[in-house]
Design a protein around this motif. Structure first.
Motif, PDB file in Angstrom:
ATOM      1  N   ASN A 127      13.145   0.632  -3.237  1.00 44.71           N
ATOM      2  CA  ASN A 127      13.593   1.771  -3.888  1.00 44.71           C
ATOM      3  C   ASN A 127      12.642   2.395  -4.577  1.00 44.71           C
ATOM      4  OD1 ASN A 127      15.665   2.959  -4.983  1.00 44.71           O
ATOM      5  ND2 ASN A 127      16.173   4.302  -3.148  1.00 44.71           N
ATOM      6  N   VAL A 128      11.724   3.932  -4.969  1.00 43.27           N
ATOM      7  CA  VAL A 128      11.810   4.146  -6.068  1.00 43.27           C
ATOM      8  C   VAL A 128      12.644   5.569  -6.617  1.00 43.27           C
ATOM      9  CG1 VAL A 128       9.890   5.324  -7.017  1.00 43.27           C
ATOM     10  CG2 VAL A 128       9.412   3.534  -4.920  1.00 43.27           C
ATOM     11  N   THR A 129      13.094   5.251  -7.547  1.00 36.31           N
ATOM     12  CA  THR A 129      13.544   6.747  -8.558  1.00 36.31           C
ATOM     13  C   THR A 129      13.310   6.843  -9.566  1.00 36.31           C
ATOM     14  OG1 THR A 129      14.683   5.247  -9.834  1.00 36.31           O
ATOM     15  CG2 THR A 129      15.946   4.681  -7.424  1.00 36.31           C
ATOM     16  N   CYS A 130      13.557   8.757  -9.306  1.00 36.89           N
ATOM     17  CA  CYS A 130      12.888   9.237 -10.769  1.00 36.89           C
ATOM     18  C   CYS A 130      13.927  10.313 -10.887  1.00 36.89           C
ATOM     19  CB  CYS A 130      11.068   9.228 -10.358  1.00 36.89           C
ATOM     20  SG  CYS A 130      11.149  10.716  -9.287  1.00 36.89           S
ATOM     21  N   ARG A 131      13.403  10.479 -12.433  1.00 28.90           N
ATOM     22  CA  ARG A 131      14.703  11.658 -13.091  1.00 28.90           C
ATOM     23  C   ARG A 131      13.693  13.421 -12.556  1.00 28.90           C
ATOM     24  NH1 ARG A 131      18.595  13.368 -16.942  1.00 28.90           N
ATOM     25  NH2 ARG A 131      18.520  15.490 -17.194  1.00 28.90           N
ATOM     26  N   VAL A 132      14.024  14.450 -12.012  1.00 33.02           N
ATOM     27  CA  VAL A 132      13.308  15.981 -12.015  1.00 33.02           C
ATOM     28  C   VAL A 132      14.515  16.621 -12.324  1.00 33.02           C
ATOM     29  CG1 VAL A 132      12.359  14.783  -9.834  1.00 33.02           C
ATOM     30  CG2 VAL A 132      14.390  16.538  -9.924  1.00 33.02           C
ATOM     31  N   GLU A 133      13.643  17.906 -12.901  1.00 32.52           N
ATOM     32  CA  GLU A 133      14.656  18.211 -13.764  1.00 32.52           C
ATOM     33  C   GLU A 133      14.844  19.782 -13.188  1.00 32.52           C
ATOM     34  OE1 GLU A 133      15.571  17.386 -16.862  1.00 32.52           O
ATOM     35  OE2 GLU A 133      14.198  15.996 -17.267  1.00 32.52           O
ATOM     36  N   SER A 134      14.252  20.403 -11.856  1.00 33.79           N
ATOM     37  CA  SER A 134      14.498  21.324 -11.398  1.00 33.79           C
ATOM     38  C   SER A 134      14.463  21.202  -9.568  1.00 33.79           C
ATOM     39  CB  SER A 134      13.279  22.371 -12.010  1.00 33.79           C
ATOM     40  OG  SER A 134      12.230  22.111 -11.255  1.00 33.79           O
ATOM     41  N   SER A 190       0.895  -1.400   0.022  1.00 27.45           N
ATOM     42  CA  SER A 190      -0.476   0.080   0.571  1.00 27.45           C
ATOM     43  C   SER A 190       0.876   1.156   0.292  1.00 27.45           C
ATOM     44  CB  SER A 190      -1.142   0.197   1.042  1.00 27.45           C
ATOM     45  OG  SER A 190      -2.196  -1.162   1.437  1.00 27.45           O
ATOM     46  N   ILE A 191       1.946   1.230   1.139  1.00 26.59           N
ATOM     47  CA  ILE A 191       2.434   2.264   0.792  1.00 26.59           C
ATOM     48  C   ILE A 191       3.672   2.720  -0.465  1.00 26.59           C
ATOM     49  CG2 ILE A 191       5.176   3.338   2.003  1.00 26.59           C
ATOM     50  CD1 ILE A 191       3.682   1.649   4.471  1.00 26.59           C
ATOM     51  N   LEU A 192       3.806   1.627  -0.754  1.00 28.75           N
ATOM     52  CA  LEU A 192       4.580   1.502  -2.196  1.00 28.75           C
ATOM     53  C   LEU A 192       4.039   2.042  -3.238  1.00 28.75           C
ATOM     54  CD1 LEU A 192       7.087   0.760  -3.909  1.00 28.75           C
ATOM     55  CD2 LEU A 192       6.501  -1.437  -4.273  1.00 28.75           C
ATOM     56  N   SER A 193       2.270   1.954  -3.496  1.00 32.62           N
ATOM     57  CA  SER A 193       1.396   2.271  -4.404  1.00 32.62           C
ATOM     58  C   SER A 193       1.054   3.351  -4.401  1.00 32.62           C
ATOM     59  CB  SER A 193       0.207   1.454  -3.919  1.00 32.62           C
ATOM     60  OG  SER A 193       0.246   0.172  -4.649  1.00 32.62           O
ATOM     61  N   GLU A 194       0.632   4.079  -2.998  1.00 32.66           N
ATOM     62  CA  GLU A 194       0.845   5.082  -2.781  1.00 32.66           C
ATOM     63  C   GLU A 194       1.863   6.528  -3.258  1.00 32.66           C
ATOM     64  OE1 GLU A 194      -1.369   8.389  -0.609  1.00 32.66           O
ATOM     65  OE2 GLU A 194      -1.593   6.314  -1.613  1.00 32.66           O
ATOM     66  N   VAL A 195       3.141   5.585  -3.095  1.00 35.47           N
ATOM     67  CA  VAL A 195       4.528   6.659  -3.630  1.00 35.47           C
ATOM     68  C   VAL A 195       4.529   6.872  -5.383  1.00 35.47           C
ATOM     69  CG1 VAL A 195       6.928   6.861  -3.277  1.00 35.47           C
ATOM     70  CG2 VAL A 195       5.986   6.652  -1.428  1.00 35.47           C
ATOM     71  N   VAL A 196       4.475   5.886  -5.354  1.00 37.18           N
ATOM     72  CA  VAL A 196       4.713   5.364  -7.093  1.00 37.18           C
ATOM     73  C   VAL A 196       3.310   6.518  -7.599  1.00 37.18           C
ATOM     74  CG1 VAL A 196       3.553   4.285  -8.545  1.00 37.18           C
ATOM     75  CG2 VAL A 196       5.384   3.673  -7.321  1.00 37.18           C
ATOM     76  N   GLN A 197       2.268   6.154  -6.872  1.00 37.51           N
ATOM     77  CA  GLN A 197       0.883   7.243  -8.009  1.00 37.51           C
ATOM     78  C   GLN A 197       1.479   8.747  -6.810  1.00 37.51           C
ATOM     79  OE1 GLN A 197      -1.910   6.402  -9.464  1.00 37.51           O
ATOM     80  NE2 GLN A 197      -1.769   8.107  -9.998  1.00 37.51           N
ATOM     81  N   ASN A 198       2.171   9.072  -6.447  1.00 33.24           N
ATOM     82  CA  ASN A 198       2.861  10.576  -5.614  1.00 33.24           C
ATOM     83  C   ASN A 198       3.101  10.650  -6.519  1.00 33.24           C
ATOM     84  OD1 ASN A 198       0.435  10.590  -4.198  1.00 33.24           O
ATOM     85  ND2 ASN A 198       2.131   9.833  -2.201  1.00 33.24           N
ATOM     86  N   VAL A 199       4.505  10.524  -7.075  1.00 32.03           N
ATOM     87  CA  VAL A 199       5.806  10.700  -8.302  1.00 32.03           C
ATOM     88  C   VAL A 199       5.110  10.357  -9.624  1.00 32.03           C
ATOM     89  CG1 VAL A 199       7.028   9.588  -9.238  1.00 32.03           C
ATOM     90  CG2 VAL A 199       7.129   9.493  -6.844  1.00 32.03           C
ATOM     91  N   LYS A 200       3.961  10.137  -9.525  1.00 28.42           N
ATOM     92  CA  LYS A 200       3.363  10.061 -11.730  1.00 28.42           C
ATOM     93  C   LYS A 200       2.424  11.163 -11.246  1.00 28.42           C
ATOM     94  CE  LYS A 200       3.226   5.254 -12.647  1.00 28.42           C
ATOM     95  NZ  LYS A 200       1.804   3.678 -12.854  1.00 28.42           N
ATOM     96  N   ASP A 201       1.427  11.743 -10.262  1.00 28.45           N
ATOM     97  CA  ASP A 201       1.152  12.977 -10.269  1.00 28.45           C
ATOM     98  C   ASP A 201       1.291  13.998 -10.451  1.00 28.45           C
ATOM     99  OD1 ASP A 201      -1.441  10.811  -9.364  1.00 28.45           O
ATOM    100  OD2 ASP A 201      -1.229  11.960  -7.741  1.00 28.45           O
ATOM    101  N   VAL A 235      10.833   1.213 -10.157  1.00 30.85           N
ATOM    102  CA  VAL A 235      10.876   0.733  -8.934  1.00 30.85           C
ATOM    103  C   VAL A 235      11.546  -0.400  -8.229  1.00 30.85           C
ATOM    104  CG1 VAL A 235       8.749  -0.959  -6.884  1.00 30.85           C
ATOM    105  CG2 VAL A 235       8.053   1.173  -8.820  1.00 30.85           C
ATOM    106  N   VAL A 236      12.016  -0.310  -7.138  1.00 25.24           N
ATOM    107  CA  VAL A 236      13.571  -1.515  -7.451  1.00 25.24           C
ATOM    108  C   VAL A 236      12.771  -2.701  -6.486  1.00 25.24           C
ATOM    109  CG1 VAL A 236      15.851  -2.565  -6.530  1.00 25.24           C
ATOM    110  CG2 VAL A 236      15.451   0.177  -7.782  1.00 25.24           C
ATOM    111  N   GLU A 237      13.129  -4.043  -7.082  1.00 30.07           N
ATOM    112  CA  GLU A 237      12.541  -4.766  -6.045  1.00 30.07           C
ATOM    113  C   GLU A 237      12.260  -5.177  -4.624  1.00 30.07           C
ATOM    114  OE1 GLU A 237       9.559  -7.143  -7.042  1.00 30.07           O
ATOM    115  OE2 GLU A 237       9.411  -5.861  -8.815  1.00 30.07           O
TER     116      GLU A 237
END
Length: 168
Positions: A117-124, A81-92, A99-101
């Motif tokens: 661990n969830v990673t993503c690229r941010v531009e600013s 549940s926590i992982l899903s919420e974080v992934v959705q927040n990043v997508k929002d 996502v790393v398993e």
């Protein structure tokens, strides 16, 4: 009241337990002292510009489990549940999460957590601030369905949490 020498002890203990410790003086008479096994989010500057966000997720705690399948279904569900919420927040925010398993980590002797661990690229810098704002507080702190959880906490607790689980 905490003794004045609590931070050196906490820092020494955190070096032995893979935790992060901070001491932040707010006013001459008050300070925040914290020790946590997780980092909400850190940023690594990329040579081509922007940065890579690394989001730690700890959810599901057990004193006996050393493998994912040994954690109770309740703990695995909590982590999911926590992982899903974080992934959705990043997508929002229009970002693309990777996502790393999940794996088991033991930041303290005798206490194990499910970690992802969830990673993503941010531009600013502004996107970094937006990401941190979107992530905090995590579902591990206030529950899933953050707005509803805030309302329940505010209605049921007769005090302010202040900097409880806060970002400094």
């Amino acid at each position: 009241d905490l003794p004045d020498d609590v931070f050196p002890w906490l820092l020494e203990d955190s070096l032995n337990t893979n935790c992060y410790s901070i001491e932040y003086q707010i006013t001459p008479d008050s300070k925040v002292v914290s020790c946590s096994p997780e980092t909400l989010c850190s940023f690594q500057v990329l040579p081509q510009g922007g940065s890579k966000a690394n989001i730690d997720i700890l959810g599901g705690t057990d004193t006996m489990a050393t493998k994912l399948e040994e954690f109770s279904s309740k703990n695995r569900s909590e982590h999911s549940s926590i992982l899903s919420e974080v992934v959705q927040n990043v997508k929002d925010l229009g970002l693309k999460p990777s996502v790393v398993e999940p794996k088991v980590v033991s930041p303290h002797a005798g206490v194990n957590h499910i970690h992802s661990n969830v990673t993503c690229r941010v531009e600013s810098d502004q996107q970094e601030i937006e990401l941190i704002s979107k992530l905090h507080p995590t579902p591990a702190v206030c529950g899933v369905g953050r707005q509803q959880a805030f309302e329940v906490i505010n209605e049921s607790e007769p005090f302010s949490r202040g900097l409880y689980s806060g970002v400094v």
